[in-house]
Design a protein around this motif. Sequence first.
Motif, PDB file in Angstrom:
ATOM      1  N   ALA A 102      -1.086  25.091  59.791  1.00 39.53           N
ATOM      2  CA  ALA A 102      -0.083  24.204  60.829  1.00 39.53           C
ATOM      3  C   ALA A 102      -1.079  23.543  61.744  1.00 39.53           C
ATOM      4  O   ALA A 102      -2.221  23.639  62.037  1.00 39.53           O
ATOM      5  CB  ALA A 102       0.995  24.900  61.488  1.00 39.53           C
ATOM      6  N   PRO A 103      -0.565  22.326  61.821  1.00 38.19           N
ATOM      7  CA  PRO A 103      -1.453  21.369  62.933  1.00 38.19           C
ATOM      8  C   PRO A 103      -1.731  21.903  64.332  1.00 38.19           C
ATOM      9  O   PRO A 103      -2.778  21.888  64.760  1.00 38.19           O
ATOM     10  CB  PRO A 103      -0.517  20.118  63.152  1.00 38.19           C
ATOM     11  N   GLN A 104      -0.806  22.922  64.765  1.00 36.01           N
ATOM     12  CA  GLN A 104      -1.048  23.668  65.958  1.00 36.01           C
ATOM     13  C   GLN A 104      -1.621  24.800  65.646  1.00 36.01           C
ATOM     14  O   GLN A 104      -1.439  25.696  66.894  1.00 36.01           O
ATOM     15  CB  GLN A 104       0.512  23.705  66.721  1.00 36.01           C
ATOM     16  N   ALA A 105      -2.084  25.308  64.655  1.00 39.95           N
ATOM     17  CA  ALA A 105      -2.700  26.539  64.456  1.00 39.95           C
ATOM     18  C   ALA A 105      -3.897  26.783  65.297  1.00 39.95           C
ATOM     19  O   ALA A 105      -4.778  25.766  65.498  1.00 39.95           O
ATOM     20  CB  ALA A 105      -3.016  26.923  62.964  1.00 39.95           C
ATOM     21  N   ARG A 106      -4.038  27.939  65.745  1.00 40.30           N
ATOM     22  CA  ARG A 106      -5.453  28.283  66.583  1.00 40.30           C
ATOM     23  C   ARG A 106      -6.158  29.450  65.854  1.00 40.30           C
ATOM     24  O   ARG A 106      -5.680  30.491  65.531  1.00 40.30           O
ATOM     25  CB  ARG A 106      -5.000  28.671  67.904  1.00 40.30           C
ATOM     26  N   ARG A 147      -2.661  14.563  56.918  1.00 41.89           N
ATOM     27  CA  ARG A 147      -1.315  15.204  56.847  1.00 41.89           C
ATOM     28  C   ARG A 147      -0.319  14.432  56.128  1.00 41.89           C
ATOM     29  O   ARG A 147       0.662  14.843  55.346  1.00 41.89           O
ATOM     30  CB  ARG A 147      -0.938  16.149  57.899  1.00 41.89           C
ATOM     31  N   ARG A 148       0.121  13.213  56.787  1.00 39.01           N
ATOM     32  CA  ARG A 148       1.389  12.432  56.484  1.00 39.01           C
ATOM     33  C   ARG A 148       1.012  12.094  55.069  1.00 39.01           C
ATOM     34  O   ARG A 148       1.824  11.808  54.172  1.00 39.01           O
ATOM     35  CB  ARG A 148       1.404  11.345  57.522  1.00 39.01           C
ATOM     36  N   ALA A 149      -0.158  11.777  54.786  1.00 35.33           N
ATOM     37  CA  ALA A 149      -0.705  11.194  53.351  1.00 35.33           C
ATOM     38  C   ALA A 149      -0.255  12.177  52.333  1.00 35.33           C
ATOM     39  O   ALA A 149       0.252  11.797  51.128  1.00 35.33           O
ATOM     40  CB  ALA A 149      -1.957  10.846  53.124  1.00 35.33           C
ATOM     41  N   ASP A 207     -10.774  16.458  56.434  1.00 33.93           N
ATOM     42  CA  ASP A 207     -10.309  15.633  57.954  1.00 33.93           C
ATOM     43  C   ASP A 207      -8.882  15.925  58.021  1.00 33.93           C
ATOM     44  O   ASP A 207      -8.059  14.936  57.566  1.00 33.93           O
ATOM     45  CB  ASP A 207     -10.605  14.174  57.597  1.00 33.93           C
ATOM     46  N   PRO A 208      -8.669  16.893  58.849  1.00 33.16           N
ATOM     47  CA  PRO A 208      -7.392  17.346  58.814  1.00 33.16           C
ATOM     48  C   PRO A 208      -6.463  16.546  60.252  1.00 33.16           C
ATOM     49  O   PRO A 208      -5.958  17.257  60.996  1.00 33.16           O
ATOM     50  CB  PRO A 208      -7.426  18.906  59.573  1.00 33.16           C
ATOM     51  N   SER A 209      -6.683  15.356  59.871  1.00 31.76           N
ATOM     52  CA  SER A 209      -6.119  14.264  60.908  1.00 31.76           C
ATOM     53  C   SER A 209      -4.334  14.322  60.646  1.00 31.76           C
ATOM     54  O   SER A 209      -4.124  14.464  59.476  1.00 31.76           O
ATOM     55  CB  SER A 209      -6.857  13.105  60.989  1.00 31.76           C
ATOM     56  N   ALA A 210      -3.758  13.833  61.490  1.00 31.03           N
ATOM     57  CA  ALA A 210      -2.177  13.633  61.428  1.00 31.03           C
ATOM     58  C   ALA A 210      -2.133  12.677  60.307  1.00 31.03           C
ATOM     59  O   ALA A 210      -1.043  12.730  59.523  1.00 31.03           O
ATOM     60  CB  ALA A 210      -1.614  13.117  62.574  1.00 31.03           C
ATOM     61  N   THR A 227       2.308  11.012  49.190  1.00 30.51           N
ATOM     62  CA  THR A 227       1.913  10.984  47.945  1.00 30.51           C
ATOM     63  C   THR A 227       2.816  12.044  47.256  1.00 30.51           C
ATOM     64  O   THR A 227       3.044  11.676  45.919  1.00 30.51           O
ATOM     65  CB  THR A 227       0.409  11.318  47.756  1.00 30.51           C
ATOM     66  N   LEU A 228       3.234  13.018  47.627  1.00 30.77           N
ATOM     67  CA  LEU A 228       4.125  13.907  47.159  1.00 30.77           C
ATOM     68  C   LEU A 228       5.241  13.220  46.511  1.00 30.77           C
ATOM     69  O   LEU A 228       5.805  13.353  45.449  1.00 30.77           O
ATOM     70  CB  LEU A 228       4.295  15.162  47.853  1.00 30.77           C
TER      71      LEU A 228
END
Length: 712
Positions: free
Chosen positions: A611-615, A549-551, A543-546, A555-556
Motif C-alpha cells: 500500500a502507498p502508506q506502507a512502512r 499506481r493510478r496507471a 517507480d512507486p509514484s502515485a 490500464t486494468l
Amino acid sequence: MPWTAALKSTTRSAFTLERAYNEPKLALRGALGVAIVLFGALALGSPALATSAALGAFIAGTATFQRSYRPRPVLALGAAAGLSTSTFIGYLASPWPVLFVLVLGLWAFAAGLAWALGPTAGVVASTTVSVMLVVVSLPSSIPQAAEHAGVIAAGGIVQALLVLLLPVRRWGAQRDALADAYASMADYARRLRHDPFAPFDPEALMTARTAAALTRGQARRRPAELGGRRNPMERMRPVMAALADPRVGAAQEGPERDRAREILGAAAEILDVVARSIRTGLPTEVSDRTYRALAVPATGPVLTGPARQSALLLIGLLADAADSLEAPAATGRETSADEVGHLPRPSVTEMLPVAGHAVRRNWNRSSPVLRHALRVGAVAALGETIGLQLPFEHGYWAPLTAVMVMRPDFSQTYSRGVARIAGTVLGVLVASVVLLLSGPGTWVCAGLAVACIAGAYTTIRTGYAVMSACVTGYVVFLLAMDGSGVFSTGEQRVGQTLLGGALALAAYAVFPTWQTVRLPDRLAAYVEAGGRYAAAAVAVYGDPSAANRRAVRETLLDHRQARADLLTSSQQAAHEPVRHRGLRHSQVTAARSAMAALGRTALLLEAHLPAPQARPPLEPVPGAARFAGVLREETARAAQAVRLEQPVDLGAVRLHYDAWALEVAAPPPAGDATDAAVTAGAGAGTDPAELVLRDAGYLVDALEGLQKALGD
C-alpha cells in the motif's frame, strides 16, 4: 457458419423467453400511464388525437424499461421530446411525398447514428422514426399537427410523473449492479477453493462501474449504502487470486491450502451478505462462525511469506466490508472518486459535446454504427417509397417494421426480424379476429389497447416475438377506434410487415457489418491493452509514484473493456454466415487463453504491491521500469502484427527478462517457471525484487503462449 445454420440459430434466439426478467409492477405502472393519457385524450378530443397521445405515452414508457442508469423520468421526457419533434417535422414535409421521403431517410439516418451513444439512445431514437410514420397521417393542418405533437409530449410527462409518484425500487438498477458484482466475487472465492486457477468474468464489475457513474443530482440523492463499496470490493479480486495461486500463494497441498480454503469460504459468505444488504438496503449481520474462520488459529499463523501477506490484506478488506453492513447510513460525505465509489456522468445539458465526440469517433466507413445508420436511412426511404406506390390506406407498415428490427449487428437484426415478422402477423390476426367478431366501440377498443400494452410491458425483456404481437395488437386497436375497416387493413398490415422484414434482412445481406472481419482488430486491441496493463504493473515496482499506481488501475479498466469487446465480437461472429480466411477460430481461442494468463499474472503483481502508506515504503526495483517499457513496446508491435495478419514474434521479451534477472542477481527459475514456483510454494520471501522477478517470469511464459498461438 453457413447461412442456413446462422438463420436457424438467430431464429431460435428470437423466440427465447427469459421469464426471470419479468417486472409486473413496472408493467402496471407503464400501462397505467398509457391508460390515463388514452382515456383522457378520448374524453377531451378525437380518436386520432387519442391515438397520438397513446403512442407518445407508450414509447415514453418503453424508454423507462431500457437498461440505463440515468433517472427514469429523464428517459421518459427525452423520448417524448424526440417523438413530438419528429412527428411535427414529418407532418410539415408530408404534403410533398418526395420531400417527406427525404426527411424520413435523414431522420432515420440520424436515429441510426444515435447508437453511438449506446443501446438506450439507439432504441429510443428508432421509435421516433416509427411514430413519425404513423402520426403524420392523423392531423389535417399545421395547428392540428402542433396539437398532436403536444399530446405526445404530454404522454411522456405523464409517464415521468408516474415514475416520481409511484416509484418501484428506487435506485434498483444501481443496487442490482453493485450487488451482482459482490455476488460474482463471492462465487469467485468459492471456485478458488477448488480450482486455484479458476477464471473470472469481469462483466459484473464493468457493469457496476457503469452504474456508479452519476450526475451531480444523483450523487446528492444516492443512498449511503451504495457509496464507497465498489473499489474496495474490486481490490479483493487480485488478493484472492494471489492467495489461492500455488505459484505465489498457499502451497498446493497441506495445512496452508486448508487454511486458504477456510479464508476463501469465509470471504464468500461475507460477500454474499454484503450483496444481500446492498440489494435490499437493509443492514445484515455476519455470523460469528464466519468471523471465527478469519481469526488466527490457536496454533498460530499457518500461512507464511506472500500467502500470509495476501491473507492479511484480504481479511482487512473483508472486515471493512462487514463493518459497513451494521450502519450503512453512517457513510459521510466524501470527495475522492476512489472513496465515493462513483464516476461523474454528464448531465443532459452536458451530453451535447459527448454526443458530438461519439459521432465523430464513429464517422468512418468501418464503423458498425455509421454503416447501420446508412442502412436504416436507405431502407426507411425505400420502404416509404414502395408504400406510397401501393394502393393501401396505411402504407407505412413496411418502413415501420424495417426500422424497428434493424440493429448494428447481424445476429440481432435477423433474430429481431424473424421475431418481429412472426409477432406482427400473430398480433394482426388475433386483433383483427377480435374486432371482426365483437365489433367493439371506441372505448372498448381503447381498453383492449391498454390490455395489449400491459402485455407488451410485461414481456418487454422476455421475448421480442411476444412483445411484438402485443405492440401490434395495441396499434391495431388504436387505429380501429375511429371505426375504419378491419379485414382489408389486416391483410395489408401482414403483407407490408413481411415486405418490411424482407427489406431489413436484405439490406444487411447487401451492405453487412460482419464482426468476423473485425476479430483481428479486436484481438490486437486486447493484446495491446493487456501489454499496457502488465507493463504498468511492473513499472510501479520501478517507480512507486502515485501516477504509476493510478496507471495500473486505468490500464486494468482498458484491459477489461478490450476483453469485453473481443468476447462480444466473438459471440456475434459465431452466428454470422461468414468466416475469416486468415485468423482461425482455434488461434483466437488459444490467444485468449494466453492473454487471460497474462492478465492473471498482472493481477498477482498488483496484489503483491504494498500500500502507498506502507512502512517501510517500497524501494524501487532496479531495471523494472526498463523491462516495463520492453513489455509495452513488444506487445504493441505484436498487436500491429495481428492487425496485419502477420506472425507474432515476442522472443525479445525473454531475452530482456533474462538480462534483467542477471542484473538484479536473482536468476530466473530453471526449466518451467510455473513448476519451480509451485515447488517453492508459500515459502518464498516477500522481497519486492524477488516477487516482481518471479511474477514477471510468468508474464514472459504467457507471452510465449501468445506467440505460439499466433506465430504460425
